[in-house]
Design an enzyme around this catalytic site. Structure first.
Site, PDB file in Angstrom:
ATOM      1  N   LYS A   8      55.145  54.583  77.332  1.00  0.00           N
ATOM      2  CA  LYS A   8      54.826  55.936  77.781  1.00  0.00           C
ATOM      3  C   LYS A   8      54.869  56.005  79.307  1.00  0.00           C
ATOM      4  CE  LYS A   8      51.360  56.824  74.115  1.00  0.00           C
ATOM      5  NZ  LYS A   8      51.855  58.061  73.489  1.00  0.00           N
ATOM      6  N   ASP A  57      42.928  57.447  71.761  1.00  0.00           N
ATOM      7  CA  ASP A  57      43.798  57.475  70.586  1.00  0.00           C
ATOM      8  C   ASP A  57      43.103  56.918  69.343  1.00  0.00           C
ATOM      9  OD1 ASP A  57      46.229  58.353  69.604  1.00  0.00           O
ATOM     10  OD2 ASP A  57      47.202  56.403  69.810  1.00  0.00           O
ATOM     11  N   LYS A  71      42.554  56.959  62.153  1.00  0.00           N
ATOM     12  CA  LYS A  71      43.394  56.154  63.052  1.00  0.00           C
ATOM     13  C   LYS A  71      42.545  55.661  64.222  1.00  0.00           C
ATOM     14  CE  LYS A  71      47.059  56.765  66.509  1.00  0.00           C
ATOM     15  NZ  LYS A  71      47.933  57.754  67.180  1.00  0.00           N
ATOM     16  N   ARG A  90      51.283  56.355  62.467  1.00  0.00           N
ATOM     17  CA  ARG A  90      51.668  56.487  61.049  1.00  0.00           C
ATOM     18  C   ARG A  90      51.882  55.123  60.408  1.00  0.00           C
ATOM     19  NH1 ARG A  90      56.550  60.117  62.800  1.00  0.00           N
ATOM     20  NH2 ARG A  90      55.034  60.342  64.500  1.00  0.00           N
ATOM     21  N   ASP A 111      46.908  52.946  73.508  1.00  0.00           N
ATOM     22  CA  ASP A 111      48.300  53.099  73.082  1.00  0.00           C
ATOM     23  C   ASP A 111      49.207  53.170  74.299  1.00  0.00           C
ATOM     24  OD1 ASP A 111      50.678  53.650  71.827  1.00  0.00           O
ATOM     25  OD2 ASP A 111      50.187  55.733  71.373  1.00  0.00           O
TER      26      ASP A 111
END
Length: 485
Positions: free
Chosen positions: A267, A278, A255, A341, A260
């Protein structure tokens, strides 16, 4: 960094004259006269002053100035302890020397032939992996890298090729992970990877945003469309060992979310800080590929990197969207901060199409894994019980410890959707690490598969052999795992 500047000297035939010396001893109540340990007199005085026993060096390494002005650190390593504990002992001892910014490190090992082999391999790896300075942007860096490492007391026929390869892979992973997000964008990241591929002789292929959209990779595209779409891509690298014909074909997936924000489910500052890391899963995958290349492990490796960012924009994907993944599954979007994901789903589908013997993916995927384990272990999942056991064994051998989690079929009830083939996640995140694994399993097409959720990618005081907060966890584990298969 140090490949041409490492010297292996054996046996120890005279007192070592150096500015910084690390002495590694077996667990003993008294030093044999034959050892001729550097600074033995200074050590005796130091232990007496502190009212310590010699065996206390196994828990607390000590250092003292020698008569010639050098600094010496002594540590005892108990080979009955776990590899993780042995690595930790050597790292703490080495730190007492590295704090002075030496340009050279001299290491002397003692004990039986077997003990000296163990100590030497641990010492070379630990010194190599901590001897380099990670990228910083200070006008006056706090420390500089080692330029030379000398080892006394044990001679390795292969000159510690494996240990140095793992350290170089770890350094690559950590060096990329710490880069700021305005410096390591998806575009510049891809440029660095392409240059690395040219240097290492890897085959390089890109699936850019427009190509992925044309192919129907809607899960990846949903995330990538929120930022500059020309930046995002799935990168495919391939390495075949030249020295020995490959016996297996392994796919490694990482990944690579360069930053992010959480998307529309933004967030809070506390959790957005540090999100330039990330992309750590992709950096670990690259580190594994580099280490396997340098160590000449006889395996064909296809490395797949899902590189993008997760931002807010008029084009960003939203809750309640329904997107179609590359394998045809429709996905109901529940939370935009579950982007990892999504990009991995289509990347795993691409990897599975080449029918590898095994797929391993690495990702800083869920906060719930860190809640479950803390940051000392990483969690793993697999669709094969034997792979789970091999994963645990590799963790013990490498010092990068893992814990296996379940993903029984009844967990998938939480991912059932009334309007799509599958939900992306649940809004409640109590066991999100398990649901994320269940989600990813739908994209590997029953290929033998391991998923590592990198909860140990960052640990405040260093972990095992690694002294920096960013640990590069996964590189050494993977090399141990690949060696066994």
């Amino acid at each position: 960094m140090l490949a041409s500047l490492f010297q292996n000297i054996s046996p120890i035939d005279q007192s070592i004259k150096a500015s910084h010396i690390l002495v590694i001893l077996p667990l003993l109540e008294k030093l044999p006269k034959k050892y001729n340990v550097p600074g033995e007199g200074s050590l005796e005085k130091l232990l007496s002053r502190r009212e310590m026993k010699l065996t206390d060096l196994s828990d607390t390494p000590v250092s003292a100035n020698l008569e010639d002005g050098g600094l010496c650190t002594w540590v005892m390593v108990d080979t009955d302890n776990s590899i993780f504990c042995q690595q930790t002992s050597i790292r703490k001892a080495l730190k007492l020397l590295l704090i002075e910014n030496p340009s050279e490190m001299h290491i002397a090992v003692y004990g039986t032939a077997h003990q000296k082999k163990i100590f030497s391999e641990l010492a070379v790896y630990t010194t190599w992996v901590n001897g380099a300075v990670l990228p910083v942007r200070k006008n006056k860096p706090i420390r500089k890298s080692l330029t030379k490492i000398f080892l006394y007391g044990y001679k390795d026929i292969e000159n510690f090729t494996l240990q140095r390869a793992m350290a170089e892979g770890n350094l690559l992973a950590r060096g990329l992970t710490v880069l700021p997000a305005n410096e390591l964008t998806p575009k510049t990241y891809r440029q660095q990877i392409k240059k690395l591929a040219e240097n290492e002789g890897w085959e390089y292929q890109e699936f850019d945003f427009s190509k992925l959209k044309e192919m129907g990779a809607g899960a990846f595209v949903a995330v990538a469309q929120g930022s500059d779409p020309d930046d995002a891509a799935i990168v495919h690298l391939q390495h075949k060992c030249r020295k020995n014909p490959p016996q297996k074909n392994i796919a490694i997936v990482g990944k690579g979310i360069c930053f992010d924000t959480g998307g529309h489910n933004l967030k809070p500052p506390r959790y957005m800080h540090g999100m330039h890391e990330d992309m750590n899963g992709s950096a670990v995958a690259l580190g594994i590929l580099l280490a396997a290349t340098r160590a000449e492990i006889p395996i064909q490796i296809d490395c797949w990197l899902a590189i993008a960012q997760n931002h807010i924009s008029p084009h960003a994907y939203k809750q309640n969207d329904i997107v179609s993944a590359l394998n045809g599954l429709s996905i109901e979007i529940v939370h935009t901060d579950a982007e990892g994901r999504m990009v991995l789903a289509d990347t795993l589908t691409l990897a599975a199409k080449l029918k590898p013997d095994l797929i391993i993916d690495f990702a800083t995927l869920t906060g719930s894994m860190k809640t479950a384990l803390g940051s000392r272990y990483s969690g793993v999942f697999s669709n094969r019980d034997d792979l789970s056991q091999k994963a645990i064994s590799a963790g013990k051998k490498s010092g990068e410890r893992v814990c296996v989690f379940p993903m029984d079929s009844d967990y998938e009830e939480s991912l059932e959707s009334n309007i799509a083939d599958i939900k992306q996640c649940e809004l409640g995140g109590e066991f999100d690490h398990i649901l994320a694994a269940c989600f990813l399993r739908r994209f590997v097409n029953n290929t033998p598969w391991l998923h590592m959720d990198l909860s140990a990618s960052s640990h405040k005081d260093g972990l095992g052999a690694v002294d920096s907060e960013v640990t590069g966890f996964g590189v050494s584990w993977a090399i141990e795992f690949l060696k066994d298969i």
